[in-house]
Design a protein around this motif. Structure first.
Motif, short mmCIF file in Angstrom:
data_model
loop_
_atom_site.label_atom_id
_atom_site.label_comp_id
_atom_site.label_asym_id
_atom_site.label_seq_id
_atom_site.Cartn_x
_atom_site.Cartn_y
_atom_site.Cartn_z
N LEU A 14 0.82 -1.21 0.00
CA LEU A 14 0.00 0.00 0.00
C LEU A 14 0.86 1.26 0.00
CD1 LEU A 14 -2.75 1.48 0.40
CD2 LEU A 14 -2.41 1.16 2.87
N LEU A 15 0.51 2.20 -0.87
CA LEU A 15 1.08 3.55 -0.86
C LEU A 15 0.00 4.49 -0.36
CD1 LEU A 15 3.00 5.89 -1.54
CD2 LEU A 15 2.26 5.68 -3.93
N ILE A 16 0.30 5.24 0.68
CA ILE A 16 -0.63 6.20 1.27
C ILE A 16 -0.22 7.60 0.84
CG2 ILE A 16 -1.58 7.17 3.40
CD1 ILE A 16 -0.78 4.47 4.75
N VAL A 17 -1.14 8.34 0.22
CA VAL A 17 -0.87 9.70 -0.22
C VAL A 17 -1.90 10.63 0.43
CG1 VAL A 17 -0.55 11.25 -2.17
CG2 VAL A 17 -0.05 8.81 -2.43
N ASP A 18 -1.44 11.46 1.35
CA ASP A 18 -2.32 12.40 2.04
C ASP A 18 -1.45 13.47 2.69
OD1 ASP A 18 -4.26 13.58 4.02
OD2 ASP A 18 -5.50 11.96 3.23
N ASP A 19 -1.91 14.71 2.68
CA ASP A 19 -1.12 15.78 3.29
C ASP A 19 -1.32 15.89 4.79
OD1 ASP A 19 -3.73 16.71 2.85
OD2 ASP A 19 -3.09 18.78 2.63
N SER A 20 -2.21 15.09 5.36
CA SER A 20 -2.46 15.12 6.80
C SER A 20 -1.75 13.97 7.50
CB SER A 20 -3.97 15.01 7.06
OG SER A 20 -4.22 14.73 8.42
N ASN A 21 -0.89 14.33 8.45
CA ASN A 21 -0.20 13.30 9.26
C ASN A 21 -1.20 12.43 10.00
OD1 ASN A 21 2.46 13.96 8.61
ND2 ASN A 21 2.55 15.53 10.20
N ARG A 26 -3.73 7.16 10.70
CA ARG A 26 -4.97 6.39 10.85
C ARG A 26 -5.03 5.27 9.81
NH1 ARG A 26 -10.19 9.51 11.95
NH2 ARG A 26 -9.48 9.14 14.05
N ILE A 27 -4.66 5.56 8.58
CA ILE A 27 -4.65 4.54 7.53
C ILE A 27 -3.61 3.47 7.85
CG2 ILE A 27 -4.22 4.08 5.09
CD1 ILE A 27 -5.27 6.94 4.54
N GLU A 28 -2.43 3.90 8.30
CA GLU A 28 -1.38 2.93 8.64
C GLU A 28 -1.84 1.99 9.75
OE1 GLU A 28 2.99 4.37 8.08
OE2 GLU A 28 1.83 6.04 8.91
N ARG A 29 -2.55 2.51 10.74
CA ARG A 29 -3.05 1.65 11.82
C ARG A 29 -4.13 0.71 11.31
NH1 ARG A 29 -2.71 6.39 15.16
NH2 ARG A 29 -4.92 6.73 14.77
N SER A 30 -5.00 1.17 10.44
CA SER A 30 -6.08 0.33 9.96
C SER A 30 -5.57 -0.76 9.01
CB SER A 30 -7.15 1.16 9.26
OG SER A 30 -6.66 1.69 8.06
N GLN A 31 -4.43 -0.55 8.38
CA GLN A 31 -3.90 -1.55 7.45
C GLN A 31 -3.59 -2.87 8.14
OE1 GLN A 31 -0.52 -2.80 7.21
NE2 GLN A 31 0.13 -1.65 9.00
N GLN A 32 -3.35 -2.86 9.43
CA GLN A 32 -3.07 -4.11 10.14
C GLN A 32 -4.28 -5.04 10.08
OE1 GLN A 32 -1.93 -2.57 13.93
NE2 GLN A 32 0.15 -2.13 13.28
N GLN A 35 -4.51 -6.56 6.52
CA GLN A 35 -3.33 -7.31 6.07
C GLN A 35 -2.63 -6.64 4.89
OE1 GLN A 35 -2.08 -9.99 7.76
NE2 GLN A 35 -3.62 -9.38 9.23
N LEU A 36 -2.48 -5.34 4.99
CA LEU A 36 -1.75 -4.58 3.99
C LEU A 36 -0.39 -4.17 4.55
CD1 LEU A 36 -4.60 -2.19 2.81
CD2 LEU A 36 -3.80 -4.25 1.65
N GLN A 37 0.58 -4.08 3.68
CA GLN A 37 1.91 -3.64 4.07
C GLN A 37 2.14 -2.24 3.49
OE1 GLN A 37 5.05 -5.83 2.21
NE2 GLN A 37 6.65 -4.72 3.27
N VAL A 38 2.30 -1.25 4.36
CA VAL A 38 2.57 0.11 3.89
C VAL A 38 4.00 0.15 3.37
CG1 VAL A 38 2.73 2.54 4.50
CG2 VAL A 38 0.92 1.12 5.49
N VAL A 39 4.14 0.43 2.07
CA VAL A 39 5.48 0.48 1.46
C VAL A 39 5.94 1.91 1.19
CG1 VAL A 39 5.37 -1.82 0.45
CG2 VAL A 39 4.57 0.15 -0.88
N GLY A 40 5.03 2.87 1.37
CA GLY A 40 5.41 4.25 1.16
C GLY A 40 4.32 5.21 1.58
N VAL A 41 4.74 6.42 1.90
CA VAL A 41 3.81 7.50 2.20
C VAL A 41 4.29 8.75 1.47
CG1 VAL A 41 3.07 6.62 4.46
CG2 VAL A 41 5.01 8.16 4.32
N ALA A 93 -9.60 7.06 -4.24
CA ALA A 93 -9.67 8.44 -3.77
C ALA A 93 -10.13 8.47 -2.32
CB ALA A 93 -10.65 9.23 -4.63
N MET A 94 -9.48 9.35 -1.55
CA MET A 94 -9.88 9.57 -0.17
C MET A 94 -9.89 11.06 0.08
SD MET A 94 -8.03 6.49 1.84
CE MET A 94 -8.90 6.94 3.31
N THR A 95 -11.01 11.55 0.63
CA THR A 95 -11.09 12.97 0.92
C THR A 95 -12.03 13.22 2.09
OG1 THR A 95 -11.57 15.16 0.01
CG2 THR A 95 -12.94 13.34 -0.77
N ALA A 96 -11.75 14.25 2.84
CA ALA A 96 -12.62 14.62 3.95
C ALA A 96 -13.69 15.61 3.49
CB ALA A 96 -11.79 15.24 5.07
#
Length: 114
Positions: A14-21, A26-32, A35-41, A93-96
């Motif tokens: 998984l690559l996470i692209v978002d300007d909000s830390n 939150r996405i990194e925690r939910s990936q567990q 069963q996704l592996q965050v490979v980049g942000v 796409a992800m947006t608030a």
């Protein structure tokens, strides 16, 4: 052969692209759970393109509104880069700030889901 060996499945990268830390964490925690592996942000579209090329992810979550380059333009550039390689990595796409017409704009830019 070992009995009762666990069934192993490869993790999706998984690559996470978002300007909000906060959102990225939150996405990194939910990936567990998923069963996704965050490979980049990345925190903007320009970074997203570079990290995408370096990490070869299986799926991308992409914010729409970011500084320097938004998610729509980053997606268009990723799709153009993929065209020459015969690839198509899902971009979600992800947006608030869901506005009328955002879903259509995302799909037109080459995103796979909203």
């Amino acid at each position: 052969m070992a009995r009762n060996a666990p069934f192993l499945t490869p993790q999706l990268k998984l690559l996470i692209v978002d300007d909000s830390n906060v959102i990225r964490r939150r996405i990194e925690r939910s990936q567990q759970i998923e069963q996704l592996q965050v490979v980049g942000v990345a925190s903007n579209g320009a970074e997203a393109i570079e990290v995408f090329r370096q990490t070869d992810p299986d799926v991308v979550t992409m914010d729409i509104t970011m500084p320097e380059m938004d998610g729509l333009e980053a997606t268009r550039l990723i799709r153009a880069w993929e065209d020459g390689r015969g690839q198509h990595i899902p971009i979600i796409a992800m947006t608030a700030h869901a506005m009328s017409g955002d879903r259509e704009r995302c799909l037109e830019a080459g995103m796979d889901d909203y």
